[in-house]
Design an enzyme around this catalytic site. Structure first.
Site, PDB file in Angstrom:
ATOM      1  N   GLU A 119      -1.718 -17.359   6.639  1.00  0.00           N
ATOM      2  CA  GLU A 119      -0.637 -16.915   7.527  1.00  0.00           C
ATOM      3  C   GLU A 119      -0.327 -17.954   8.610  1.00  0.00           C
ATOM      4  O   GLU A 119      -0.579 -17.737   9.794  1.00  0.00           O
ATOM      5  CB  GLU A 119      -0.984 -15.535   8.097  1.00  0.00           C
ATOM      6  CG  GLU A 119      -1.069 -14.516   6.970  1.00  0.00           C
ATOM      7  CD  GLU A 119      -1.446 -13.110   7.419  1.00  0.00           C
ATOM      8  OE1 GLU A 119      -1.423 -12.839   8.627  1.00  0.00           O
ATOM      9  OE2 GLU A 119      -1.768 -12.291   6.534  1.00  0.00           O
TER      10      GLU A 119
ATOM     11  N   GLU B   7       0.715 -10.095  -0.261  1.00  0.00           N
ATOM     12  CA  GLU B   7       1.213 -10.762   0.933  1.00  0.00           C
ATOM     13  C   GLU B   7       0.867 -12.245   0.761  1.00  0.00           C
ATOM     14  O   GLU B   7       1.415 -12.900  -0.122  1.00  0.00           O
ATOM     15  CB  GLU B   7       0.573 -10.145   2.180  1.00  0.00           C
ATOM     16  CG  GLU B   7       1.231 -10.552   3.486  1.00  0.00           C
ATOM     17  CD  GLU B   7       0.515  -9.910   4.678  1.00  0.00           C
ATOM     18  OE1 GLU B   7       1.193  -9.517   5.620  1.00  0.00           O
ATOM     19  OE2 GLU B   7      -0.742  -9.843   4.669  1.00  0.00           O
TER      20      GLU B   7
ATOM     21  N   HIS C 223      -2.861   3.508   0.259  1.00  0.00           N
ATOM     22  CA  HIS C 223      -3.245   2.428   1.176  1.00  0.00           C
ATOM     23  C   HIS C 223      -4.756   2.363   1.309  1.00  0.00           C
ATOM     24  O   HIS C 223      -5.404   3.363   1.603  1.00  0.00           O
ATOM     25  CB  HIS C 223      -2.610   2.646   2.562  1.00  0.00           C
ATOM     26  CG  HIS C 223      -2.815   1.466   3.458  1.00  0.00           C
ATOM     27  ND1 HIS C 223      -3.362   1.547   4.709  1.00  0.00           N
ATOM     28  CD2 HIS C 223      -2.558   0.149   3.264  1.00  0.00           C
ATOM     29  CE1 HIS C 223      -3.416   0.340   5.261  1.00  0.00           C
ATOM     30  NE2 HIS C 223      -2.929  -0.523   4.403  1.00  0.00           N
ATOM     31  N   HIS C 224      -5.288   1.165   1.041  1.00  0.00           N
ATOM     32  CA  HIS C 224      -6.721   0.910   1.213  1.00  0.00           C
ATOM     33  C   HIS C 224      -6.912  -0.305   2.089  1.00  0.00           C
ATOM     34  O   HIS C 224      -6.875  -1.435   1.611  1.00  0.00           O
ATOM     35  CB  HIS C 224      -7.383   0.615  -0.154  1.00  0.00           C
ATOM     36  CG  HIS C 224      -7.554   1.811  -1.030  1.00  0.00           C
ATOM     37  ND1 HIS C 224      -7.839   1.701  -2.384  1.00  0.00           N
ATOM     38  CD2 HIS C 224      -7.505   3.142  -0.768  1.00  0.00           C
ATOM     39  CE1 HIS C 224      -7.947   2.919  -2.904  1.00  0.00           C
ATOM     40  NE2 HIS C 224      -7.743   3.809  -1.958  1.00  0.00           N
ATOM     41  N   GLU C 225      -7.136  -0.097   3.354  1.00  0.00           N
ATOM     42  CA  GLU C 225      -7.481  -1.220   4.226  1.00  0.00           C
ATOM     43  C   GLU C 225      -9.004  -1.334   4.263  1.00  0.00           C
ATOM     44  O   GLU C 225      -9.694  -0.343   4.536  1.00  0.00           O
ATOM     45  CB  GLU C 225      -6.932  -1.015   5.634  1.00  0.00           C
ATOM     46  CG  GLU C 225      -7.376  -2.073   6.641  1.00  0.00           C
ATOM     47  CD  GLU C 225      -7.027  -3.499   6.206  1.00  0.00           C
ATOM     48  OE1 GLU C 225      -5.860  -3.748   5.884  1.00  0.00           O
ATOM     49  OE2 GLU C 225      -7.946  -4.346   6.153  1.00  0.00           O
TER      50      GLU C 225
ATOM     51  N   GLU D 156       6.137  -8.957   9.613  1.00  0.00           N
ATOM     52  CA  GLU D 156       5.394  -8.424  10.757  1.00  0.00           C
ATOM     53  C   GLU D 156       5.277  -9.433  11.892  1.00  0.00           C
ATOM     54  O   GLU D 156       5.168  -9.054  13.057  1.00  0.00           O
ATOM     55  CB  GLU D 156       4.011  -7.940  10.313  1.00  0.00           C
ATOM     56  CG  GLU D 156       3.134  -9.062   9.762  1.00  0.00           C
ATOM     57  CD  GLU D 156       1.900  -8.530   9.019  1.00  0.00           C
ATOM     58  OE1 GLU D 156       1.977  -7.435   8.440  1.00  0.00           O
ATOM     59  OE2 GLU D 156       0.865  -9.231   9.009  1.00  0.00           O
TER      60      GLU D 156
ATOM     61  N   HIS E  41      -2.745  -7.098   0.579  1.00  0.00           N
ATOM     62  CA  HIS E  41      -2.391  -7.914   1.747  1.00  0.00           C
ATOM     63  C   HIS E  41      -3.646  -8.663   2.183  1.00  0.00           C
ATOM     64  O   HIS E  41      -4.747  -8.278   1.829  1.00  0.00           O
ATOM     65  CB  HIS E  41      -1.816  -7.027   2.854  1.00  0.00           C
ATOM     66  CG  HIS E  41      -0.378  -6.692   2.590  1.00  0.00           C
ATOM     67  ND1 HIS E  41       0.603  -6.803   3.524  1.00  0.00           N
ATOM     68  CD2 HIS E  41       0.237  -6.273   1.445  1.00  0.00           C
ATOM     69  CE1 HIS E  41       1.772  -6.446   2.995  1.00  0.00           C
ATOM     70  NE2 HIS E  41       1.572  -6.103   1.741  1.00  0.00           N
ATOM     71  N   GLU E  42      -3.438  -9.734   2.937  1.00  0.00           N
ATOM     72  CA  GLU E  42      -4.526 -10.706   3.202  1.00  0.00           C
ATOM     73  C   GLU E  42      -5.274 -10.962   1.890  1.00  0.00           C
ATOM     74  O   GLU E  42      -6.506 -10.828   1.822  1.00  0.00           O
ATOM     75  CB  GLU E  42      -5.492 -10.177   4.274  1.00  0.00           C
ATOM     76  CG  GLU E  42      -4.825  -9.816   5.573  1.00  0.00           C
ATOM     77  CD  GLU E  42      -4.167  -8.423   5.519  1.00  0.00           C
ATOM     78  OE1 GLU E  42      -4.718  -7.525   4.867  1.00  0.00           O
ATOM     79  OE2 GLU E  42      -3.088  -8.268   6.114  1.00  0.00           O
TER      80      GLU E  42
END
Lengths: 678, 678
Positions: free
Chosen positions: A175, A476, A377-379, A482, A457-458
Site C-alpha cells: 500500500e 486488494e 467478512h473475515h478479518e 479508503e 484484503h492485505e
C-alpha cells in the site's frame, strides 16, 4: 539521434560474446522475441532479444541452497527440447471471454559437471507479447529436500529506462504510492514493476502461478541489474520444498505501448487451467455495505454506541441494495473480536459469533427475502493460525446462510503475520512468504469446496491463480479508495492511472470506486465526479463495491445511474490509448448484453483524447450515455462540474474524450434494437 | 506524483496575478483553450490556458522600432471585439479534401496613453487544437513608415518540456538534424519547433501566412522563455512596411498526442483562401529525373564528358517515366552556368540557354510524344536578383514548352543570398528575410499567371501559403534524401520520423524518398527497403520524386510496384499512432480511387504496432498489399530483408505492424468491387 543506448548494447554484446557461448535459443511464434541461453565458464545465463535488439542482457540463473553447495556453477547443457502450443480457452468471468494461448517452449536441462552432478530444468515460454520462465527441480537423490536461501535469477535491463514501482520489504505491504524514478534508482520493488525505456519500449516484470513458494521482490544490485529477492520465511530461509517441484514463472510482458501491456494475457496463460470444474455458482456482481461509514468514522467496527454492524443498519443497507439492484451487502464488524487492539493481533476474533446487537441469522434471512446476498467478512488482524483453526466452522456457517463471497482481511504490518502452528512458538511471517502463499490457497480451496468465492484484503499479490481457482475473484493489494478517506497523503489524481499499468496487470482489484460525495474524513478525494464513474470500467474486478453512503448516491442520482448500469463481467476489453500515470481509455463489452462501456481517466492534467468507436459491433447503432467532466471541471476547484448527455452513435463515429484535470469520463453504449432488413 | 510543475504554475500565476490585470479573454469554440490578455503597468502580455491549466505563462507583446520610441509601454485597452466563425472549405489538393475552419476570434486594440498615442491591434484566433495571433498596424499619422528593429513577442512555456528543433541563424539554412534537448537548452530555433511537456502535452510553435515580413526564429532568453527573433534584412532592420499592414500569425498547435499535432489544419486555416481561382491545371503526380546520378557523382551538373543533362540521357529517363506511368521528368544541369563555382554565386546562370549537348526543344517534344511532362529547373546559386531579371523570359520559355512544374534552387549559405537591385551595391540577404519572402511570392505569382507550379529547394519555410497560392506545391527546407548520398553524418533512422512531427507540420516537402538501392555515394542509407516505400505515405507532397536510378528500380521490381501505385493526392489523412522521433503510422485515402494507403516507420528501434483498420470504408472489402520488413530485417545488418504479401481485409480487421530497427511498412488497401445486394 540517440547513439548512447546502441553503444551500450554493442559494448554489452561484445563483452559477453567474448566469453559466453549460446547453447540454446528459441523464438516466439511470430519471431518477435528470442531467448538465448548461454553458458559462461559453467555459469548459465539467459538473454532476451526483441526484433533483433537486446532487451534483457545476459542475466544469471541459479540458487543458493542451505546445507549444500550453491546450484550455479560447473553447469553444462545436458539436453534441450523445443515445442509449440496454440489453443484458446474460455474464462468463466474476466476482462475477456476467450483467451488465446500461443507460445513456443524451450526446455533446457542443466547439469553439474563435477561433484554432486545435480540437475535442474529451465523452461521458457515465449509469446509475441512477453515471456515466462521457471525452474523445475526433478527428483534426484542428491537434492530432495531443497532449502532455498536465495534465488539468483537476474534481470538486466539493457536500455536506460524509467520505472513505476512500490517498495518491497517495507511495513505497509503493497500500500504505497507508485514512484516514478529512473530504473537505476529503484531500490527493491514489488512486482508488477513496469518500466518504459528511452526508446519507448514498455516492460512489466512479474510472476505467474505463485504456489507453495515465496513471492519475488526485485532488488537492484547495480545499474539496471536486478536480482530476485524472495520474501523470507521466519526460519530464515526463503523456500523449503521437496523435489520434484517447480518455481513460479518469472514473467516479462513487453509491448511498444502502455496499452499493449494491459492487453496481454501472459499471466493467465502461464497458470494451470481451472481445477474447480463448473463455477457458474459464482456471479460477478456489485455490492454495497457497512464499510465507508467506518472509514469516515461515522460508525465503528468496535461494538458500543456507534457500532456500525447492527441489525437495523444492516437492514437499511439491504434495502438500499434491493432497491437499486445490487446483489451483495458487506457487513464489517459484525463478529466478536473488534473491541481491542486487533490490528496485527487478531487472536480475539471469533468468526462464528456475532455481537449482541447483530442478529446474523435474521439479517441473512432478511437479505434473502429481499433477493440480496450477504458478503461475508473475515478479518484476521494477521492472526492467521488462529483463523485457520476456525476456518472450517466459519466457512460452514456462511455456507449455511447462503453467503457465497467472503472478503478476508490481513491487517498487520508486513512481516508480522502471526503463525502459531501449535508448537508453542509464535512465528512472524511475511504477507507474501511461502507460508502465506500456502495459507491463501488453503482458504481458497476450502471455500471452493463450499462454493464460496474469496476476496482477500492485505493479501498476497495476484499471480493469475484465478485461472486455476476461479473462486479467487478479487483482492486488494494496493492503495484502495479508503486512502481517500484518511490517507496521508491521499491518493493523488495519477494514482488510479498508475494502477492500470502496474497493479492491474496482475489481476482484479477490489478498489471500491464510486465515492460520489468526493469527500473523505476531513479531506477531499482528489477526483472529479465523472472520474469516479470511469473507475468502474478502468479498474477491473468481477466484484465491484458501491461503497458511498446511500444518501450520497441519492443526492447524485444522475451519476448513480451509471453505477447501477455498469456490469462487472466482460466479453471483450480494448485499451484505446494510455500512458503510464498520465491517462488511459478502456472500452469493454458487457458479457451479459450487447452494450459496451468506456472509461477514461487522467492524472492532474486535462486531456482531449480522440477515440474511434470501431470497437462497437458493426452495423449496430447505440445510444451513447455520456457522463463527463463539465467544461470548467477541475479536481481541485470544481470537482462536481459534471455533464450527462446522450447521442446516437455507431462504430463509424469518433468521439473526443474531454478530461478535466484529475477528471474522467464514463460512457454506456446502449445497443439499440436491430432494424429488420426488408 | 509529480508536484513540481504544479508548484511552478502556482508560483507563476500568483506572481503574475499580483501585478497584471486581465483586460480581455476568449475561449476556443469547445472551451478547450483560453487566451487572456493582461496589462501590467502599461505593458501588454498574453497567456494561454488549456482545460484550465496554464500552457503559456504571461508573455510580452510589442515592438522595437527604428527612429521612434518602442511600441511596448504605456498601453491601455482601447477596445475589444469577439466573434466566431465556422465553415468548411475544399483543398484543390492536399492531405485531405475538406477542411473545417472553426474558431473564436478576439480582437483587441491597444493604444498608448501618453506621447505619440499610437495604436495597434492584436487578433487572436482560437481553435480547439491551437491558436494563432497577429499584430495589425492601422493607418495612423504617427506611424506610417514602420521599421521594425525587433518584434518583442514572447512565448513562455509554463511546464518543463523536451524540444525537437534545428538551429536558426546558422549557415546551412534549414538543413540540420533535429536535436532533442530540454526546452531550456534550446539556443535559437527555426519553426516549426515541437515540444512535449512532462505531463505529455505536445505543442508546435510556428507561423502562418508569412507575407512581406521576415521569418520568425525562436530565441531563448532565459529558462523556457522564448522571444521572436526576426530574420534580419541587409539594411540592419528586420522588417520595413507601410501601414496599414499586419504581421504573420504566430501559431501554437496543441494536442495530447504527437499525432494530434499532425492532424491539425491550423496553419492552412490561418491563411487566406485561394486567390488563383481554378487551379485544376496542376496535377499532383510523381516524377523521375536526372538527379540521383548527380548526387552519386556518376554524372555531373557541369558540362563535359560526364555531363548528366544530355539529350540522350533525358530520353532514357523519359522512356523510364513513360514505361512506368510517372508524369514528370526533372533534368538538372541542362542550362548554361553550371561550370564555375556556382554555389552561392549564380550570376553565370542563363535560364533560357541550354548546353550544346542538350536540345531542350527536342527533349520537350520527345516527352510530349511519350505522354510525359518535363519538370523545369531553375537553380539560382543564390543570385536572386540575377534570376529575377530573367524570370519572365525563363517562365515564358517553360510555358511555351508545356512545362507546368518548376523546381527552383537557392544553393547559398544562409545570409548569402545576393540581392543586386541595380543601385550598384550587392546586398547579402537571408533565405527567410523579408526580401526573400517577397521574392518567393513574386516567383509563385508570376508562375501562376503562366499556369506553372513552383517547388523551391533551399527555400523559405512553408507557412501555409499553398492555400492562397495552390501552385506553390512543395519545397525542400529540411535535410532531404540527398543527405543519404553524401551527408556527414547521413540522415539517421529517426530523421524522417522527426520530420513528420516538425518540418511536415508546415506543409509538403519534396523529400525524394524511394532509393531502393539503399546506397549513397560510398555510404549506406540508414533504412530498410520497406521503409523507403513507407516514406511516400509518411512524408506528404503533391509531387513526389521517384529518384533512384532506373536500373535499381528494375532490380527491385516487387517493391517498385508500390511506388508505381501510390498516389500523391489524398481525400483523408489519419495518424494512427506516433511518438516524435520514435515511430509513426499514417493512413491516407486516395483522392482518385477508393483505395487506402498506410505508411509506418520507426527510428533505430524495432516496433510491433497494433492498428485497427477502422479508417477503411465500412462494408467494403480490400486486398491489403503489404510491403514489410522481413523477420530478421535491420537497417544496419539486413536492410534488404523484405516481404510482400497479400490478404483480404475490412474495416473490422486489425493488423500488427511489424517494423524492424530502422524499418517501415507500406500497405495498399485495394478496394474490391462492391458486391450487389440480393
Amino acid at each position: 539521434m540517440r547513439p548512447y543506448p546502441l553503444l551500450v548494447l554493442l559494448t554489452a554484446l561484445f563483452s559477453c560474446a567474448s566469453r559466453a557461448e549460446v547453447v540454446a535459443e528459441a523464438s516466439s511464434p511470430g519471431k518477435v522475441l528470442r531467448v538465448q541461453l548461454s553458458i559462461d565458464e559453467g555459469r548459465a545465463s539467459y538473454s532476451v532479444l526483441r526484433l533483433g535488439e537486446v532487451v534483457i542482457a545476459p542475466s544469471r540463473l541459479g540458487f543458493l541452497l542451505r546445507d549444500t553447495e550453491k546450484l550455479e556453477r560447473n553447469l553444462q547443457l545436458a539436453s534441450q527440447h523445443s515445442s509449440s502450443f496454440d489453443s484458446s480457452w474460455e474464462q468463466p468471468w474476466g476482462e475477456r471471454r476467450h483467451v488465446r494461448n500461443h507460445y513456443s517452449e524451450l526446455r533446457v536441462r542443466l547439469s553439474e559437471t563435477i561433484k554432486l552432478k545435480r540437475s535442474f530444468d529451465v523452461v521458457f515460454r515465449l509469446y509475441d507479447d512477453g515471456l515466462g520462465f521457471r525452474y523445475e527441480f526433478p527428483q534426484q537423490d542428491q537434492l530432495s529436500d531443497v532449502i532455498i536461501d536465495d534465488e539468483l535469477t537476474e534481470f538486466v535491463v539493457a536500455e536506460p529506462a524509467t520505472a513505476w514501482w512500490i517498495p518491497a520489504g517495507e511495513w505497509n505491504r503493497y500500500e504505497y504510492l507508485y514512484q516514478r524514478t529512473p530504473l537505476a534508482e529503484v531500490t527493491q520493488a514489488h512486482t508488477p514493476m513496469t518500466i518504459r525505456s528511452e526508446s519507448g519500449l514498455h516492460i512489466a516484470f512479474h510472476e505467474a502461478a505463485l504456489v507453495d513458494y515465496s513471492g519475488m521482490w526485485l532488488r537492484r544490485t547495480e545499474g539496471q541489474r536486478f536480482r530476485a529477492q524472495l520474501s523470507p520465511a521466519s526460519e530464515g530461509w526463503k523456500v523449503r520444498r521437496k523435489a520434484p517441484f517447480h518455481t513460479p514463472w518469472r514473467t516479462l510482458q513487453i509491448a511498444d505501448s502502455a496499452g499493449g501491456l494491459y492487453q496481454s494475457d501472459l499471466i493467465l496463460n502461464l497458470n494451470e487451467p481451472n481445477v474447480l470444474g463448473d463455477v457458474s455458482w459464482f456471479q460477478p456482481a456489485k455490492y454495497v455495505g457497512i464499510w465507508w461509514e467506518l472509514h469516515l468514522d461515522q460508525t465503528t467496527w468496535a461494538s458500543g454506541a456507534r457500532h456500525g454492524a447492527t441489525t437495523e443498519n444492516a437492514r437499511r443497507h439491504i434495502d438500499f441494495a434491493a432497491r437499486n439492484g445490487f446483489r451483495g451487502v458487506l457487513i464489517e464488524g459484525w463478529n466478536v473480536g473488534w473491541d481491542g487492539a486487533w490490528f496485527g493481533n487478531g487472536n480475539d476474533f471469533d468468526f462464528s459469533k456475532a455481537t449482541p446487537d447483530f442478529d446474523l441469522r435474521a439479517v441473512a434471512a432478511y437479505a434473502k427475502s429481499r433477493g440480496v446476498h450477504l458478503v461475508g467478512h473475515h478479518e484476521t488482524g494477521g492472526a492467521v493460525s488462529h483463523y485457520e483453526r476456525q476456518l472450517d466452522a466459519a466457512l460452514d456457517l456462511y455456507r449455511a446462510l447462503d453467503v457465497d463471497v467472503i472478503k478476508t482481511g490481513y491487517v498487520a504490518d508486513a512481516g508480522q503475520i502471526e503463525r502459531n502452528d501449535g508448537d508453542g512458538r509464535v512465528h512472524r511471517e511475511w504477507h507474501d512468504g511461502q507460508w502465506m502463499a500456502r495459507h491463501h490457497l488453503k482458504v481458497v480451496r476450502e471455500a471452493a469446496k463450499r462454493r464460496i468465492a474469496i476476496n482477500p484484503h492485505e493479501p498476497i499479490k495476484d499471480t493469475g491463480l484465478r485461472r486455476t481457482y476461479p473462486n479467487w475473484v478479487a483482492r486488494e493489494g494496493a492503495r484502495g479508495m479508503e486512502y481517500g478517506a484518511w490517507g496521508n497523503p491521499p491518493n493523488p489524481p495519477e494514482h488510479e492511472i498508475n494502477l492500470v499499468f502496474t497493479r492491474m496487470l496482475s489481476g482484479p482489484m477490489d478498489y471500491t470506486p464510486g465515492i460520489l460525495s468526493l469527500q473523505g474524513r476531513g479531506q477531499a478525494i482528489q477526483t472529479t465526479l465523472a472520474k469516479q464513474l470511469a473507475l468502474y470500467v478502468l479498474l477491473y474486478s468481477p466484484i465491484q463495491m458501491v461503497p458511498d453512503l446511500p444518501e450520497h448516491y441519492e443526492k447524485h442520482s444522475t451519476a448513480f445511474q451509471f453505477i447501477k448500469d455498469v456490469p462487472t463481467d466482460w466479453a471483450e476489453t480494448h485499451v484505446l490509448n494510455g500512458e503510464i500515470g498520465d491517462f488511459v481509455t478502456i472500452a469493454r463489452k458487457d458479457r451479459g448484453s450487447d452494450d459496451w462501456y468506456l472509461g477514461a481517466g487522467t492524472d492532474e492534467h486535462g486531456r482531449m483524447l480522440p477515440v474511434t468507436l470501431s470497437f462497437l459491433d458493426p452495423g449496430r447503432r447505440y445510444t451513447a450515455e455520456i457522463y463527463r467532466d463539465g467544461d470548467d471541471a477541475h479536481w481541485r476547484t470544481a470537482p462536481f462540474e459534471f455533464v450527462a448527455e446522450q447521442r446516437e452513435v455507431s462504430s463509424r463515429d469518433r468521439l473526443l474524450i474531454r478530461l478535466a484535470p484529475g477528471g474522467g469520463q464514463a460512457i454506456r453504449f446502449k445497443a439499440l434494437p436491430m432494424r429488420s432488413r426488408r
